[in-house]
Design a protein around this motif. Structure first.
Motif, PDB file in Angstrom:
ATOM      1  N   GLN A  22       0.646  -1.076  -0.041  1.00 45.25           N
ATOM      2  CA  GLN A  22      -0.110   0.001  -0.071  1.00 45.25           C
ATOM      3  C   GLN A  22       0.973   1.184   0.041  1.00 45.25           C
ATOM      4  O   GLN A  22       0.575   2.241  -0.776  1.00 45.25           O
ATOM      5  N   LYS A  23       1.826   1.307   0.950  1.00 43.38           N
ATOM      6  CA  LYS A  23       2.992   2.458   0.924  1.00 43.38           C
ATOM      7  C   LYS A  23       3.593   2.657  -0.384  1.00 43.38           C
ATOM      8  O   LYS A  23       3.829   3.569  -0.761  1.00 43.38           O
ATOM      9  N   MET A  24       3.939   1.346  -1.190  1.00 44.17           N
ATOM     10  CA  MET A  24       4.757   1.390  -2.167  1.00 44.17           C
ATOM     11  C   MET A  24       3.881   2.130  -3.352  1.00 44.17           C
ATOM     12  O   MET A  24       4.427   3.017  -4.321  1.00 44.17           O
TER      13      MET A  24
ATOM     14  N   GLN B   1       1.365   4.244  -3.080  1.00 41.09           N
ATOM     15  CA  GLN B   1       1.061   5.397  -2.676  1.00 41.09           C
ATOM     16  C   GLN B   1       2.200   6.484  -3.085  1.00 41.09           C
ATOM     17  O   GLN B   1       2.135   7.479  -3.574  1.00 41.09           O
ATOM     18  N   LYS B   2       3.560   5.785  -2.568  1.00 35.13           N
ATOM     19  CA  LYS B   2       4.930   6.359  -3.082  1.00 35.13           C
ATOM     20  C   LYS B   2       4.880   6.866  -4.536  1.00 35.13           C
ATOM     21  O   LYS B   2       5.302   7.865  -4.884  1.00 35.13           O
ATOM     22  N   ASP B   3       4.616   5.655  -5.284  1.00 27.77           N
ATOM     23  CA  ASP B   3       4.570   5.780  -6.974  1.00 27.77           C
ATOM     24  C   ASP B   3       3.632   6.969  -7.094  1.00 27.77           C
ATOM     25  O   ASP B   3       3.791   7.722  -8.148  1.00 27.77           O
ATOM     26  N   LYS B   4       2.344   6.774  -6.729  1.00 32.95           N
ATOM     27  CA  LYS B   4       1.302   7.769  -7.080  1.00 32.95           C
ATOM     28  C   LYS B   4       1.812   9.290  -6.572  1.00 32.95           C
ATOM     29  O   LYS B   4       1.728  10.379  -7.317  1.00 32.95           O
ATOM     30  N   ASP B   5       2.649   9.421  -5.459  1.00 29.31           N
ATOM     31  CA  ASP B   5       2.964  10.798  -4.959  1.00 29.31           C
ATOM     32  C   ASP B   5       4.276  11.144  -5.900  1.00 29.31           C
ATOM     33  O   ASP B   5       4.450  12.326  -6.468  1.00 29.31           O
ATOM     34  N   ASP B   6       5.143  10.107  -6.480  1.00 30.76           N
ATOM     35  CA  ASP B   6       6.118  10.563  -7.169  1.00 30.76           C
ATOM     36  C   ASP B   6       5.521  11.045  -8.688  1.00 30.76           C
ATOM     37  O   ASP B   6       6.072  12.129  -9.290  1.00 30.76           O
ATOM     38  N   ASP B   7       4.447  10.209  -9.321  1.00 28.63           N
ATOM     39  CA  ASP B   7       3.722  10.647 -10.393  1.00 28.63           C
ATOM     40  C   ASP B   7       3.235  12.071 -10.123  1.00 28.63           C
ATOM     41  O   ASP B   7       3.377  13.070 -11.266  1.00 28.63           O
ATOM     42  N   ILE B   8       2.668  12.450  -9.148  1.00 28.51           N
ATOM     43  CA  ILE B   8       2.079  13.848  -8.832  1.00 28.51           C
ATOM     44  C   ILE B   8       3.270  14.861  -8.825  1.00 28.51           C
ATOM     45  O   ILE B   8       3.260  15.913  -9.589  1.00 28.51           O
TER      46      ILE B   8
END
Length: 653
Positions: free
Chosen positions: A635-637, A639-646
């Motif tokens: 779940q954290k991974m 979310q981290k990918d989503k944050d990086d994309d943003i």
């Protein structure tokens, strides 16, 4: 009037509105004039007769049950129309059937000694006529009060009694003559058997108790208490529905009736704070079904279980306590996750009953406390229930607005008898099915089949037993659903080596769950009627909300500690792991975990962890913990990918 009284969520006007809505949902007549007076007199006499016989002057069981059936049938034929388009006047057919049930009762009374030896063995032509007339009346009052489902199912079983010689495999039997069959079924092994015995002794007593709770203001206090406690939480009205439906539903006797009674208040409030109409109706239906497994009364099903198994009543409610709490915990998690996902808030504190005022009236819990205390102290169910009724009467004198004088006592007795009619009819018809099962021996054949499956795979046998229990219970009130399933399925589970109480609790839970299982989900349909939503889709949503309840019964077998078996430490560990498992299952169903929306992979991991926690075993607990760690990291991974994309998009912009 005090400020606390002004803030009562459930006003007298609202209570009357709820009663009217429940009335409109049925085919009940609005009795007037001499007929209404006659109805009230018959109801009061019937209630007092039962209370006096149960506590002071016991009579022959068959005679008592026949009089019990007579009172119920007379009141049903007066109160309920033959069809939705029927007139408000009691028809000639109704009066003829009333005379018929009076004749049957008189016939049993005058020939009691000889009938005990004749019925089902060497009946006369008049015996057969009386039995046939009795069955027709029982089926008719059941149809009027509960619809066609149960009479049709009972008719199928009756047909099976005669078609058995022509059927293959486990369904084959030698067949019976008409005279012997009809008198057997209308005797102490059928209509007047264990189900009507429970109705005459326990169900009626506790429904009268529920009526006294309502008239004394205690029932209203339960709802006020629920609102003051949970109304201000996020998605508060849904959590109020869970609490109030549990408190009120255990005395209601039917999931659908509870859904209409409390749902007319909670469903509009749920919609007001943001819940979709379908979800609101489904929440009420799921909570109302749970009221049937809520201790100490369990919607009257516990009384039938005690009679069938021979296990003492207080042992049943002790064993049922943790599973009941787990059920409501699962529903609570479901509505809480929905509230979090939708960003809901509770009702403003100013619109809720004052906490101070509610706690000042905590003495209104005394009847329930006395009931539980009496049962656990070893007093009989009848004595405990009677004491609780008297306690309601005395408590009402402390609250001036609800003081019960002669008029209110009469209203309570009438309400109690009126609310008993449906369950009485259902129990009588369920007795027909139970009688056919006993006569033909088909229950034992199902037991052999289950035992054969268990030799291959125990889990598969339990799943098969679950499916049969749900199918048999569809479209029927809980008491009838359990009585039928207990006759067909429970003996098979016991033959597999499952303890008697565990087997019956397993069957009972799934009989209750049939009320929220599509395609025939009675509680969901009733709640959908209040909410104005699609009944079938509401049933699907209710099924999802109650999904954890389909797992809990398996815990009875794999984690017997949940039924208070074993050491204190083992019980505590089983409760904690089961609660955690239910939390993960709710998170998977609602798609919300670790403060974020959960994808498909995380949901699958959560379900796997929840299933591992079914078994109270340290190895499985460790496996579940490992799975959850993987789910959190994944779940954290994500979310981290989503944050990086943003971040990349923002930097490009």
């Amino acid at each position: 009037m005090t400020e606390e009284e002004k803030k009562s969520i459930l006003s007298d006007e609202k209570a009357k509105e709820m009663e009217q809505q429940a009335e409109v949902a049925s085919t009940a007549r609005d009795l007037k004039g001499i007929v209404k007076i006659a109805f009230v007199v018959i109801a009061v006499v019937g209630a007092l007769f039962h209370l006096i016989v149960l506590n002071f002057y016991p009579i022959d069981p068959w005679l008592f049950r026949s009089i019990h059936l007579a009172f119920g049938a007379i009141l049903a034929l007066m109160l309920f129309k033959g069809s939705k388009k029927g007139t408000n006047r009691v028809s000639i057919i109704d009066w003829a059937l009333i005379l018929g049930i009076i004749f049957i009762t008189a016939y049993i009374y005058m020939n009691l000694t000889t009938l005990l030896f004749r019925f089902g063995v060497m009946p006369t032509a008049m015996d057969s006529f009386v039995a046939l007339l009795g069955l027709v009346i029982v089926f008719e009052i059941t149809r009027r009060t509960s619809g066609w489902t149960l009479p049709i199912l009972a008719s199928v079983f009756i047909a099976y009694a005669f078609l058995g010689p022509y059927l293959p495999g486990i369904l084959n039997h030698r067949g019976y003559s008409w005279d012997r069959f009809v008198t057997y079924i209308f005797g102490l092994d059928g209509v007047f058997g264990v189900t009507l015995d429970v109705s005459s002794k326990y169900i009626l007593l506790f429904i009268i108790f529920g009526a006294f709770l309502q008239m004394s203001g205690v029932g209203r206090y339960f709802i006020d208490f629920s609102f003051s406690l949970a109304g201000g939480m996020r998605g508060g009205p849904a959590k109020v529905s869970v609490l109030s439906s549990g408190l009120m539903g255990m005395m209601n006797g039917t999931s659908a009736g509870n859904a209409v009674a409390t749902g007319s208040l909670t469903i509009p409030l749920m919609r007001r704070v943001g819940y979709p109409g379908r979800f609101a109706a489904a929440t009420e239906a799921t909570a109302s079904a749970g009221g049937q497994i809520m201790v100490p009364i369990m919607g009257a099903g516990a009384f039938i279980m005690a009679e069938i198994t021979g296990i003492r009543y207080h042992e049943i409610i002790i064993a049922a306590t943790i599973p009941a709490l787990l059920y409501f915990l699962s529903v609570y998690f479901m509505v809480d996750f929905q509230a979090i996902k939708s960003g809901m808030r509770g009702l403003p504190r100013k619109e809720l009953p004052s906490l101070k005022g509610v706690f000042k009236q905590a003495y209104l819990f005394i009847p329930i406390i006395l009931l539980i205390g009496s049962l656990l102290s070893g007093y009989s169910v009848i004595r405990s229930g009677t004491v609780a009724i008297i306690a309601c009467l005395i408590i009402s004198w402390v609250t001036p607005d609800n003081k019960m004088g002669p008029k209110k006592v009469i209203e309570a007795l009438v309400l109690g008898m009126k609310n008993t009619i449906q369950l009485l009819a259902v129990c009588a018809t369920a007795g027909v099915i139970v009688g056919v099962i006993a006569l033909t021996g088909v229950g034992q054949r199902f037991s052999s089949m289950l035992l054969g499956i268990a030799d291959t795979n125990m889990l598969l046998a339990l799943v098969f037993a679950m499916c049969i229990s749900i199918i048999l219970g569809m479209g029927m009130p809980t008491t009838a659903a359990y009585a039928v399933a207990a006759s067909v399925v429970a003996p098979g589970l016991v033959s597999m080596g499952i303890p008697l109480l565990t087997a019956h609790m397993f069957v009972f839970y799934f009989a209750v769950m049939s009320a929220i299982t599509p395609p025939v989900a009675l509680a969901a349909y009733a709640a959908a009627g209040v909410a104005g939503t699609d009944p079938f889709k509401t049933g699907i949503t209710a099924f999802k909300l109650g999904i954890a309840a389909f797992v809990v019964p398996y815990m009875f077998y794999y984690s017997p500690q949940l039924m208070m078996e074993g050491s204190g430490g083992g019980i505590a560990l089983a409760v904690v792991t089961a609660a955690i498992g239910i939390y993960f299952l709710a998170a998977a169903v609602q798609g919300w975990f670790a403060k974020k929306e959960a994808g498909v992979i995380v949901r699958v991991l959560l379900i796997a962890a929840a299933l591992c926690l079914i078994n109270a075993n340290l190895l499985f607990d460790a496996i579940a913990a490992s799975i959850i760690i993987v789910a959190i990291l994944y779940q954290k991974m994500i979310q981290k990918d989503k944050d990086d994309d943003i971040s990349k998009k923002e930097s490009i912009a």
